[in-house]
Design a protein around this motif. Structure first.
Motif, PDB file in Angstrom:
ATOM      1  N   ALA A  20       0.635  -1.238  -0.028  1.00  0.00           N
ATOM      2  CA  ALA A  20       0.073   0.111   0.055  1.00  0.00           C
ATOM      3  C   ALA A  20       1.025   1.150   0.036  1.00  0.00           C
ATOM      4  CB  ALA A  20      -0.889   0.019   1.118  1.00  0.00           C
ATOM      5  N   HIS A  21       2.036   1.166   0.671  1.00  0.00           N
ATOM      6  CA  HIS A  21       2.831   2.332   0.780  1.00  0.00           C
ATOM      7  C   HIS A  21       3.622   2.426  -0.533  1.00  0.00           C
ATOM      8  CE1 HIS A  21       1.982   3.847   4.966  1.00  0.00           C
ATOM      9  NE2 HIS A  21       1.774   2.651   5.386  1.00  0.00           N
ATOM     10  N   GLU A  22       4.301   1.499  -0.986  1.00  0.00           N
ATOM     11  CA  GLU A  22       5.060   1.533  -1.971  1.00  0.00           C
ATOM     12  C   GLU A  22       4.461   1.991  -3.395  1.00  0.00           C
ATOM     13  OE1 GLU A  22       7.246  -2.204  -2.255  1.00  0.00           O
ATOM     14  OE2 GLU A  22       8.296  -2.016  -0.532  1.00  0.00           O
ATOM     15  N   SER A  23       3.217   1.534  -3.348  1.00  0.00           N
ATOM     16  CA  SER A  23       2.468   1.825  -4.820  1.00  0.00           C
ATOM     17  C   SER A  23       1.727   3.198  -4.681  1.00  0.00           C
ATOM     18  CB  SER A  23       1.385   0.781  -4.885  1.00  0.00           C
ATOM     19  OG  SER A  23       0.468   0.857  -3.963  1.00  0.00           O
ATOM     20  N   ARG A  24       1.849   4.016  -3.935  1.00  0.00           N
ATOM     21  CA  ARG A  24       1.447   5.398  -3.970  1.00  0.00           C
ATOM     22  C   ARG A  24       2.043   6.280  -4.778  1.00  0.00           C
ATOM     23  NH1 ARG A  24       3.311   7.452   1.942  1.00  0.00           N
ATOM     24  NH2 ARG A  24       5.101   6.559   1.145  1.00  0.00           N
ATOM     25  N   PRO A  25       1.269   6.724  -5.854  1.00  0.00           N
ATOM     26  CA  PRO A  25       1.584   7.445  -6.994  1.00  0.00           C
ATOM     27  C   PRO A  25       2.222   8.766  -6.637  1.00  0.00           C
ATOM     28  CG  PRO A  25      -0.726   7.778  -6.790  1.00  0.00           C
ATOM     29  CD  PRO A  25      -0.409   6.629  -5.779  1.00  0.00           C
ATOM     30  N   ALA A  26       3.207   9.155  -7.638  1.00  0.00           N
ATOM     31  CA  ALA A  26       3.691  10.635  -7.494  1.00  0.00           C
ATOM     32  C   ALA A  26       2.701  11.222  -8.171  1.00  0.00           C
ATOM     33  CB  ALA A  26       5.114  10.618  -8.398  1.00  0.00           C
ATOM     34  N   TYR A  27       2.857  12.741  -7.938  1.00  0.00           N
ATOM     35  CA  TYR A  27       1.868  13.556  -8.577  1.00  0.00           C
ATOM     36  C   TYR A  27       2.482  14.821  -9.281  1.00  0.00           C
ATOM     37  CZ  TYR A  27      -2.113  16.765  -8.321  1.00  0.00           C
ATOM     38  OH  TYR A  27      -3.231  17.647  -8.682  1.00  0.00           O
ATOM     39  N   LEU A  28       2.066  15.336 -10.454  1.00  0.00           N
ATOM     40  CA  LEU A  28       2.560  16.256 -10.950  1.00  0.00           C
ATOM     41  C   LEU A  28       1.377  17.237 -11.361  1.00  0.00           C
ATOM     42  CD1 LEU A  28       4.592  18.121 -12.478  1.00  0.00           C
ATOM     43  CD2 LEU A  28       4.388  16.768 -14.553  1.00  0.00           C
ATOM     44  N   GLU A  29       1.331  18.418 -10.920  1.00  0.00           N
ATOM     45  CA  GLU A  29       0.224  19.387 -11.295  1.00  0.00           C
ATOM     46  C   GLU A  29       0.680  20.412 -12.047  1.00  0.00           C
ATOM     47  OE1 GLU A  29      -2.837  22.368  -8.987  1.00  0.00           O
ATOM     48  OE2 GLU A  29      -2.768  20.043  -8.334  1.00  0.00           O
ATOM     49  N   LEU A  30       0.092  20.806 -13.081  1.00  0.00           N
ATOM     50  CA  LEU A  30       0.555  21.979 -13.872  1.00  0.00           C
ATOM     51  C   LEU A  30      -0.826  22.741 -14.351  1.00  0.00           C
ATOM     52  CD1 LEU A  30       2.349  19.887 -16.766  1.00  0.00           C
ATOM     53  CD2 LEU A  30       3.553  21.172 -14.890  1.00  0.00           C
ATOM     54  N   ASN A  31      -0.593  24.013 -13.591  1.00  0.00           N
ATOM     55  CA  ASN A  31      -1.645  25.078 -13.798  1.00  0.00           C
ATOM     56  C   ASN A  31      -1.150  26.239 -14.549  1.00  0.00           C
ATOM     57  OD1 ASN A  31      -3.581  23.912 -11.990  1.00  0.00           O
ATOM     58  ND2 ASN A  31      -2.334  24.383 -10.350  1.00  0.00           N
ATOM     59  N   GLU A  32      -1.871  26.256 -15.729  1.00  0.00           N
ATOM     60  CA  GLU A  32      -1.233  27.351 -16.857  1.00  0.00           C
ATOM     61  C   GLU A  32      -2.047  28.757 -16.248  1.00  0.00           C
ATOM     62  OE1 GLU A  32      -1.098  28.326 -21.700  1.00  0.00           O
ATOM     63  OE2 GLU A  32      -2.613  26.993 -20.803  1.00  0.00           O
ATOM     64  N   THR A  33      -1.132  29.853 -15.766  1.00  0.00           N
ATOM     65  CA  THR A  33      -1.626  31.120 -15.265  1.00  0.00           C
ATOM     66  C   THR A  33      -1.503  32.197 -16.306  1.00  0.00           C
ATOM     67  OG1 THR A  33       0.610  31.332 -14.242  1.00  0.00           O
ATOM     68  CG2 THR A  33      -0.923  30.274 -12.948  1.00  0.00           C
ATOM     69  N   ALA A  34      -0.885  32.158 -17.355  1.00  0.00           N
ATOM     70  CA  ALA A  34      -0.788  32.885 -18.285  1.00  0.00           C
ATOM     71  C   ALA A  34      -0.352  32.204 -19.527  1.00  0.00           C
ATOM     72  CB  ALA A  34       0.307  33.906 -17.980  1.00  0.00           C
ATOM     73  N   ALA A  35      -0.422  32.827 -20.671  1.00  0.00           N
ATOM     74  CA  ALA A  35       0.026  32.028 -22.024  1.00  0.00           C
ATOM     75  C   ALA A  35       1.271  31.368 -21.803  1.00  0.00           C
ATOM     76  CB  ALA A  35      -0.168  33.184 -23.301  1.00  0.00           C
ATOM     77  N   GLY A  36       1.615  30.163 -21.902  1.00  0.00           N
ATOM     78  CA  GLY A  36       2.730  29.386 -21.917  1.00  0.00           C
ATOM     79  C   GLY A  36       3.509  29.423 -20.439  1.00  0.00           C
ATOM     80  N   ARG A  37       2.796  29.971 -19.196  1.00  0.00           N
ATOM     81  CA  ARG A  37       3.470  30.065 -18.268  1.00  0.00           C
ATOM     82  C   ARG A  37       2.679  29.113 -17.087  1.00  0.00           C
ATOM     83  NH1 ARG A  37       6.208  35.091 -15.000  1.00  0.00           N
ATOM     84  NH2 ARG A  37       7.253  34.794 -16.937  1.00  0.00           N
ATOM     85  N   TYR A  38       3.354  28.247 -16.505  1.00  0.00           N
ATOM     86  CA  TYR A  38       2.712  27.209 -15.579  1.00  0.00           C
ATOM     87  C   TYR A  38       3.296  27.308 -14.001  1.00  0.00           C
ATOM     88  CZ  TYR A  38       1.195  25.150 -20.132  1.00  0.00           C
ATOM     89  OH  TYR A  38       0.744  25.053 -21.313  1.00  0.00           O
ATOM     90  N   ASP A  39       2.338  27.208 -13.142  1.00  0.00           N
ATOM     91  CA  ASP A  39       2.696  26.801 -11.748  1.00  0.00           C
ATOM     92  C   ASP A  39       2.621  25.206 -11.542  1.00  0.00           C
ATOM     93  OD1 ASP A  39       2.597  29.427 -10.846  1.00  0.00           O
ATOM     94  OD2 ASP A  39       0.746  29.280 -10.248  1.00  0.00           O
ATOM     95  N   VAL A  40       4.002  24.899 -11.332  1.00  0.00           N
ATOM     96  CA  VAL A  40       4.137  23.584 -11.306  1.00  0.00           C
ATOM     97  C   VAL A  40       4.487  23.136  -9.843  1.00  0.00           C
ATOM     98  CG1 VAL A  40       6.117  21.691 -11.753  1.00  0.00           C
ATOM     99  CG2 VAL A  40       5.637  23.660 -13.211  1.00  0.00           C
ATOM    100  N   LEU A  41       3.677  21.824  -9.509  1.00  0.00           N
ATOM    101  CA  LEU A  41       3.584  21.092  -8.018  1.00  0.00           C
ATOM    102  C   LEU A  41       4.187  19.827  -8.279  1.00  0.00           C
ATOM    103  CD1 LEU A  41       1.058  21.337  -5.074  1.00  0.00           C
ATOM    104  CD2 LEU A  41       2.016  19.237  -5.816  1.00  0.00           C
ATOM    105  N   TRP A  42       5.076  19.382  -7.767  1.00  0.00           N
ATOM    106  CA  TRP A  42       5.553  18.023  -8.131  1.00  0.00           C
ATOM    107  C   TRP A  42       5.666  17.383  -6.560  1.00  0.00           C
ATOM    108  CZ3 TRP A  42       6.192  13.836 -10.413  1.00  0.00           C
ATOM    109  CH2 TRP A  42       7.247  12.852 -10.402  1.00  0.00           C
ATOM    110  N   ARG A  43       5.324  16.231  -6.537  1.00  0.00           N
ATOM    111  CA  ARG A  43       5.153  15.484  -5.175  1.00  0.00           C
ATOM    112  C   ARG A  43       5.460  13.988  -5.506  1.00  0.00           C
ATOM    113  NH1 ARG A  43      -0.502  14.813  -2.822  1.00  0.00           N
ATOM    114  NH2 ARG A  43      -0.540  13.177  -3.880  1.00  0.00           N
ATOM    115  N   THR A  44       6.598  13.790  -4.879  1.00  0.00           N
ATOM    116  CA  THR A  44       7.137  12.279  -4.674  1.00  0.00           C
ATOM    117  C   THR A  44       7.038  11.632  -3.577  1.00  0.00           C
ATOM    118  OG1 THR A  44       9.318  13.032  -4.237  1.00  0.00           O
ATOM    119  CG2 THR A  44       8.708  12.867  -6.771  1.00  0.00           C
ATOM    120  N   PRO A  45       6.570  10.436  -3.412  1.00  0.00           N
ATOM    121  CA  PRO A  45       6.777   9.812  -2.084  1.00  0.00           C
ATOM    122  C   PRO A  45       7.672   9.527  -1.588  1.00  0.00           C
ATOM    123  CG  PRO A  45       5.151   8.526  -3.971  1.00  0.00           C
ATOM    124  CD  PRO A  45       6.167   9.633  -4.502  1.00  0.00           C
TER     125      PRO A  45
END
Length: 332
Positions: A20-45
């Motif tokens: 259960a712990h080893e199979s937790r996924p990593a997570y990448l979130e990309l939010n476009e705030t302006a044309a071509g510009r992104y807020d990046v959230l990168w979570r690794t277990p």
């Protein structure tokens, strides 16, 4: 004999906990705030104090506008940054996850664009990269959330164990159909209500109560093994319906992490729910097929006598462990 059984239960408990712990996924979130510009959230277990060695790599030409800032949680590391991918954005560009192919985890990627569209994709170790596509059509959204639903139920050990407990408790074919149908109907109702925002409940207590529902079901199975009776044994479909309402909130929590596209919200919700039901039916079919296969063999009488009690105690032991583990998370 009893010592061997308890050793086996302990090994199963440790194995499922580790999985259960080893199979937790990593997570990448990309939010476009302006044309071509992104807020990046990168979570690794984080596993046993060590961060999974997965490195995020964008295509050439993507530059970092705000340098990465890291924060540490109990079970993961979070990195935030801002990137600029030019006027065309990330569409058509490849994002690589270096080291993912050597792990057993996945990466859930969520991309939100300026036009309000939202896409979610699951990246597997077999293909440790992703190409950002243009805004998906209806069939693409339906297919993606259908797969998410199947993957979620097949990876949700607590939900599968509850269904497994129902299969142990109910031996009559027609009653089993009613019980599984009641459970399905109930968690479909609360999944829809929670996903649409009509009902909101905190996640940690729900997860603890789901574990408790499995523990209570294991107690009823043990009671039936002793030849006793109860309301649950006589009316399993009623109990399955009420517990199904609880499990639906658990499904909604997983769906909230993925995110629903506002443009295709009903379609995404329906597809996810269908995926959950497909995965559940696949699990039931496998268990019933295995049971039918075992009945074809002439097993020793002690094996037949101990099979159901061992299964019920294993179910109860694991559920009790999950319950207290999730209770302890309230204060961490």
């Amino acid at each position: 004999m009893r010592r061997r059984v308890w050793r086996l239960l302990l090994l199963c408990l440790m194995g499922l906990t580790a999985m259960a712990h080893e199979s937790r996924p990593a997570y990448l979130e990309l939010n476009e705030t302006a044309a071509g510009r992104y807020d990046v959230l990168w979570r690794t277990p984080v596993l046993s104090g060590m961060r999974l060695p997965i490195v995020l790599r964008f295509a050439e030409g993507v530059r970092t506008v705000v340098e990465p800032v890291e924060s540490e949680l109990n079970d993961s590391l979070i990195e935030r940054r801002v990137i600029d991918a030019g006027t065309t954005g990330l569409v058509g560009q490849r994002i690589e996850f270096i080291g993912l192919q050597a792990s057993i985890t996945d990466v859930l990627v969520r991309v939100s664009r300026l036009d309000g569209s939202l896409t979610t994709t699951l990246v597997h170790p077999a293909q440790p990269w992703l190409e950002i596509a243009a805004t998906p059509g209806m069939f693409s959204v339906a297919g993606a959330f259908l797969i998410h639903g199947i993957q979620h139920i097949l990876g949700g050990f607590d939900h599968l164990l509850f269904v497994f407990g129902l299969l142990l408790l109910v031996s009559n074919g027609w009653m089993l159909v009613k019980t599984i149908t009641a459970f399905t109907l109930a968690h479909s109702i609360t999944l829809a209500l929670a996903a649409l925002g009509a009902v909101r409940l905190p996640g940690p207590p729900i997860e603890a109560m789901i574990a408790l529902s499995i523990l209570l079901l294991a107690v009823e199975i043990a009671r039936k093994n002793r030849g006793q009776s109860s309301f649950t044994i006589q009316w399993p479909w009623v109990v399955a319906f009420y517990f199904g309402l609880l499990h639906g909130f658990g499904f909604a929590g997983a769906l909230a992490e993925i995110g629903l596209p506002q443009r295709d919200l009903p379609l995404a919700l329906f597809s996810f729910n269908v995926g959950v039901e497909i995965g559940q039916l696949l699990f039931v079919a496998v268990v019933l097929s295995l049971r039918a296969l075992l009945l074809r063999f002439r097993l020793p009488r002690p094996a037949l006598l101990y099979a159901r009690p061992v299964a019920s105690y294993a179910l109860g032991t694991l559920a009790a462990f999950w319950f207290f583990e999730r209770l302890s998370s309230f204060w961490t």
